[in-house]
Design an enzyme around this catalytic site. Structure first.
Site: not given
Ligand code: ATP
Ligand code: MG
Length: 757
Positions: A37-38, A225-226, A256, A602
Site C-alpha cells: 500500500k505504502t 497513508d494509514e 491495523q 512486521r
Molecule cells: P503495512 O500494512 O505494514 O503498512 P504496506 O501494505 O504499506 O504494509 P509496503 O510497506 O508498501 O506494504 O510493502 C511491503 C514490502 O513489499 C516492502 O518491502 C515493499 O518494498 C515490497 N513491495 C511492495 N510492492 C511490491 C511489488 N509489487 N513487488 C515487489 N515488492 C513489493
Molecule cells: Mg504501509
C-alpha cells in the site's frame, strides 16, 4: 512493453498500478499488511509529478510519522531520478497543520511566530488555572483535564461545541469552563498545543470560505497513508479539503487500526465510499513482505475478530520457518533466550538493524536492556526513553539515592517537591543558600531550616514530615528488601496515588513502569548493589553508529518491517493487556488482537513469540497463562517449543471458552536467594557510604551534624536578619540562635542568616 513503464511503476502488480494510474476521482486502497500500500502510494505521488498532473507543491500527502514522510520523499526522488524540489505538504497531520497555521495565525487570534507547547507546559498551565479557580487539583488532576481537552480537540470540538454528556466528566461539569480558560490563556501567550494545530485550521476552514476555497483549489491531489487511524478532526479536515476536486486517495487496513485510544475511528475508512460516492476501490491481496507461515499465522489470528471486512492474503515468497512459540520459565529467561537467539543470528550474518523486539508495553523493555548490556549487545530504544531515563523511574531512583546516600543533593533536589508538596522556588533558594553557608548536604541543611522559623510554618512542617519519612525509610532499609522499600516509598509519598488519580493511559503506563522497577530490584540483595547496577546501565548510552537491535512498542512499529521479529510477553494480562481485560469489552479485546496482527506482520523472514510461565508481580510469583492469541495461531504455521506444560495446546484444548481465564491462576510466595538481613547490613556499612549510624544522626538531630557554629555571635549580641529585622540574641545552641526581635518577637533562626548589627 516493459521498456515504456517508468521506474516508479515497473515493479508494481496490476491492482497497484490501477491505484497509481487512476489519478482522477476518489480512490480507496484497502488491503492487508505488507501488500504494498505504502509502496503504491509513493509511486502514485511520483506518477502525479512525473506526468505533470501537479506540481509537488500542489499535492497534499499525509503520512503517519515524520520518518515515513522522509522515506517517501527519498523514494519519490529515487523514482524520478532527480531531487524533487519542494514537497511542502508532505508530512504528518501535525506538521502540515503547523505549517498552514503559520500562514493564517491571525485568523485565530495568534501571531505567525506562535509557539507550540509540549505536554509538560500544557500541564503546568492547566495546574495554574486549576489553582487560580479554587479547584482541588488532587481531586481533579490536571492530567485528567489535559486528557479530556485532547479528546475534545481530536473530535474537532471547541469549548462552545461541548454537549452536557461530553462536559460531565470533569469537576462536576466545569470541564467546558476550564477548556475555555485554557484556550484564552494560550492565546494570551501566543501559543497553541498539538491538538490546536488541527482544530484551529478546521475552524478556519469552516469560518473563512475564501481560505478553504484557496486550499481546495491548490491541492489538486490528496494522498493519505494509514487512513484507518485517522481521528475525527483529521477526517473532517480531509473531507473539507477534498470536497471540490475529489481527487483523494486513501490507503489503509481496517485490521491495523490500533489507535482508538487516541481518538482514531476505524469507521472513517468504512464510510469512505459513502462520503465519496463512486469511489474506486482497489484491493491488494499479494503480500511481498513475509513468508507463508508468518502470513498464515497472522491471518489465522485476525480471523478471530468479528468486526472486520475480511480479506485474504497470499504470497509468492518461498519457504521459511514456522512461527516459533517459545515457552520459558520467567522474564529473565525470556530475555536470556532472545539474547542467545540474536547472537546466533549475528553469527549467521544477519544484520542487527534488521532485528526487532516488539513489546506490548514500555515497561517490558527493561528486562531486555539489562540483559543486552550484560552480554554487550548493541540496542536502541525507538519512540520512548530508555527505561531508566523515564521521569517516573528517575524520581523513584532519586528517593532511593537519598535514602542510601543523604548527601546526594541532586537526587534530593529532584524529589523534594515531587509529588507536589507546595514547596516552591523560594524554599529551594533558601535551602541552597543555607547549604552553601554551612557546608551541609542539602537534605541536612533543609532539616535544620525546617527546625527554625526561617521558613513559613507550612513549608517547615512539610519538610519536617518528609525528613521523618526518610528516617523511617532508612530504618526500613535495614530490614526490608530493596523492592519492598521502593513500594513503601511510592505509597507513603503519595507518588502512586498521584498517578492513580490521573486516570490516563499515560499515567497507568507510568505505574506499570514503577512496578517493573520493583520487579527489577527483586534480583538485588542490597539497595547499594541495585543503584550501582543502574549507574552502569545508564552509562551505556552508545554514541556510536554501530548496528543496533531495535526495541520498540508495537504501536511505534506500524508500517515498518524487519527480517527477524521477537515478540515477548504473550501472556494474559500482558498481551492482551490487563487494562483491555478489565474493560472487558469486545472492542478493546479486538483492538488488542489487531495489535497482535500488526506485530506478526512486521516480520519478513522469522517471527518468534515468547511467553513466560511466571512473572513476579508485587513481589509475588504469579503463574501466568499464555495469551489467548497464542492459542488462536493456526497449528499448521506454528512450531511450539516448550519444556513446560500448558502453552498453546492448553488453549486449544478449549480453555479459551472458559469465562474467567484467571480462575486457575495459582500464586505462591517467591523463593528468595539467600538471606537479606546480613547482606543488607554489610552493604550499608561498606557500600553506599552512609553507615546506619551516620544516617540516623543526620536525620534525628540536625543540630549535632557537623555544621560549625559562628564564634562571632554570642548571647547579648545585636544582630540583623533579612526577614525579621533587628534583634538581640537570647540563646544559642550550636548554630541555632534564639533572638528577641524588635518587631517580630522571639524566633529561632540559624546563625548563618544573621549579620552583626
Ligand atoms: P503495512 O500494512 O505494514 O503498512 P504496506 O501494505 O504499506 O504494509 P509496503 O510497506 O508498501 O506494504 O510493502 C511491503 C514490502 O513489499 C516492502 O518491502 C515493499 O518494498 C515490497 N513491495 C511492495 N510492492 C511490491 C511489488 N509489487 N513487488 C515487489 N515488492 C513489493
Ligand atoms: Mg504501509
Amino acid at each position: 512493453d516493459d521498456g515504456e513503464i517508468p521506474l516508479y511503476a515497473a515493479r508494481l502488480n496490476a491492482p497497484q498500478r490501477e491505484a497509481v494510474l487512476t489519478t482522477e476521482g476518489p480512490v480507496l486502497m484497502l488491503a492487508g499488511a505488507g501488500t504494498g500500500k505504502t509502496a503504491a502510494l509513493t509511486a502514485r505521488l511520483a506518477h502525479l509529478v512525473a506526468t505533470r498532473r501537479a506540481w509537488p507543491s500542489e499535492i497534499l500527502c499525509v503520512t503517519f510519522t515524520n520518518k515515513a514522510a522522509r522515506e517517501m520523499r527519498e523514494r519519490v526522488a529515487h523514482h524520478l531520478g532527480e531531487a524533487v524540489e519542494g514537497m511542502p505538504w508532505l508530512g504528518t497531520f501535525h506538521s502540515i497543520g503547523a505549517k498552514m497555521l503559520r500562514r493564517h495565525a491571525e485568523l485565530v487570534g495568534l501571531q505567525s511566530n506562535y509557539t507550540i507547547i509540549d505536554t509538560d507546559d500544557q500541564l503546568r498551565l492547566l495546574k495554574q488555572l486549576i489553582a487560580d479557580n479554587d479547584l482541588d487539583e488532587k481531586r481533579w488532576p490536571a492530567r485528567q483535564l489535559a486528557g479530556l481537552i485532547d479528546r475534545w480537540k481530536n473530535k474537532g470540538l471547541n469549548p462552545e461545541d461541548l454537549d452536557a454528556v461530553e462536559n460531565e466528566g470533569y469537576a462536576n461539569g466545569r470541564g467546558q469552563q476550564f477548556y475555555r480558560l485554557y484556550q484564552d490563556r494560550l492565546k494570551a501567550l501566543n501559543a497553541c498545543d498539538f491538538g490546536d494545530l488541527l482544530l484551529h485550521m478546521l475552524n478556519v476552514f469552516r469560518r473563512e470560505r475564501d481560505v478553504l476555497a484557496h486550499y481546495q483549489q491548490r491541492f489538486k491531489y490528496i494522498l493519505v497513508d494509514e487512513y484507518q487511524d485517522t481521528n475525527q478532526v483529521q477526517y473532517l479536515w480531509l473531507r473539507l479539503l477534498a470536497q471540490e476536486r475529489k481527487n483523494i486517495c486513501v490507503v489503509g487496513d481496517d485490521d491495523q487500526s490500533i489507535y482508538s485510544w487516541r481518538g482514531a475511528e476505524v469507521a472513517n475508512i468504512l464510510r469512505f465510499e459513502k462520503d465519496f460516492p463512486g469511489a474506486h476501490v482497489v484491493r491488494l491481496e499479494q503480500n511481498y513482505r513475509s513468508t507463508p507461515h508468518i502470513l498464515g499465522a497472522a491471518s489465522g489470528l485476525i480471523d478471530a475478530n468479528s468486526q472486520r471486512l475480511g480479506k485474504s492474503l497470499w504470497t509468492e515468497v518461498d519457504g521459511g520457518d514456522k512461527v516459533r512459540v517459545i515457552g520459558v520459565w520467567d522474564a529473565p529467561e525470556e530475555a536470556r533466550r532472545v539474547g542467545e537467539e540474536i547472537e546466533r543470528l549475528e553469527r549467521e550474518g544477519a544484520p542487527l538493524d534488521r532485528i526487532a523486539i516488539l513489546v506490548r508495553a514500555q515497561y517490558q523493555t527493561r528486562e531486555f536492556e539489562d540483559r543486552f548490556i550484560q552480554i554487550g549487545l548493541n540496542y536502541r530504544i525507538v519512540g520512548g526513553f530508555r527505561f531508566y531515563e523515564r521521569a517516573e523511574i528517575r524520581d523513584a531512583l532519586a528517593y532511593l539515592r537519598v535514602i542510601a546516600q543523604p548527601q546526594d543533593d541532586l537526587a534530593f533536589e529532584r524529589i523534594y517537591n515531587q509529588p507536589k508538596r507546595g514547596l516552591g522556588a523560594k524554599t529551594l533558594e533558601k535551602m541552597h543558600q543555607h547549604a552553601r553557608r554551612t557546608g551541609l548536604p542539602l537534605a541536612a541543611a533543609t532539616l535544620q531550616l525546617a527546625d527554625s522559623d526561617e521558613l513559613p510554618a507550612r513549608a517547615a512542617n512539610t519538610i519536617g514530615g518528609l525528613m521523618r519519612q526518610f528516617l523511617a525509610w532508612r530504618e526500613q532499609a535495614e530490614k526490608a528488601t530493596p523492592a519492598e522499600l521502593l513500594r513503601t516509598v511510592l505509597e507513603e509519598t503519595g507518588y502512586n496515588a498521584m498517578l492513580q488519580a490521573e486516570k490516563t493511559a499515560e499515567a497507568s503506563g507510568r505505574l506499570e513502569n514503577l512496578s517493573e522497577l520493583a520487579r527489577a530490584m527483586e534480583e538485588y540483595e542490597t539497595l547499594g548493589d541495585f543503584l550501582e547496577h543502574v549507574s552502569l546501565v545508564m552509562d551505556n548510552e552508545a554514541g556510536d553508529d554501530r548496528e543496533k537491535v531495535t526495541i520498540m512498542t508495537i504501536h511505534a512499529a506500524k508500517g515498518l518491517e524487519f527480517d527477524n521479529v521477537f515478540l515477548p510477553g504473550w501472556e494474559e494480562g500482558v498481551f492482551p493487556s490487563q487494562r483491555a481485560l478489565d474493560e472487558g469489552g469486545l472492542a478493546s479485546l479486538e483492538e488488542e488482537r489487531r495489535l497482535a496482527y500488526v506485530a506478526i506482520t512486521r516480520a519478513r523472514r522469522r517471527c518468534t513469540i515468547l511467553h513466560a510461565a511466571n512473572r513476579r508481580i508485587y513481589g509475588q510469583w504469579t503463574s501466568s497463562i499464555p495469551s489467548r492469541f497464542v492459542g488462536e495461531l493456526p497449528a499448521d504455521h506454528v512450531e511450539e517449543e516448550t519444556t513446560l506444560t500448558g502453552g498453546a495446546s492448553l488453549w486449544r484444548a478449549g480453555m479459551s471458552e472458559r469465562e474467567d481465564p484467571f480462575a486457575h491462576v495459582a500464586t505462591s510466595r517467591p523463593e528468595r536467594s539467600g538471606s537479606r538481613g546480613p547482606g543488607w547490613q554489610r552493604a550499608l556499612s561498606t557500600g553506599y557510604d552512609a553507615t546506619p549510624r551516620r544516617v540516623r544522626e543526620t536525620t534525628r538531630s540536625a543540630a549535632s551534624f557537623a555544621a560549625k557554629p559562628r564564634t562571632d555571635v554570642t548571647v547579648g549580641q545585636r544582630v540583623f536578619h533579612d526577614k525579621f529585622g533587628y534583634g538581640t540574641v537570647t540563646g544559642q545552641e550550636g548554630n541555632r540562635l534564639e533572638i528577641a526581635f524588635e518587631q517580630a518577637g522571639t524566633k529561632r533562626v540559624i546563625d548563618s542568616f544573621v549579620t552583626l548589627a
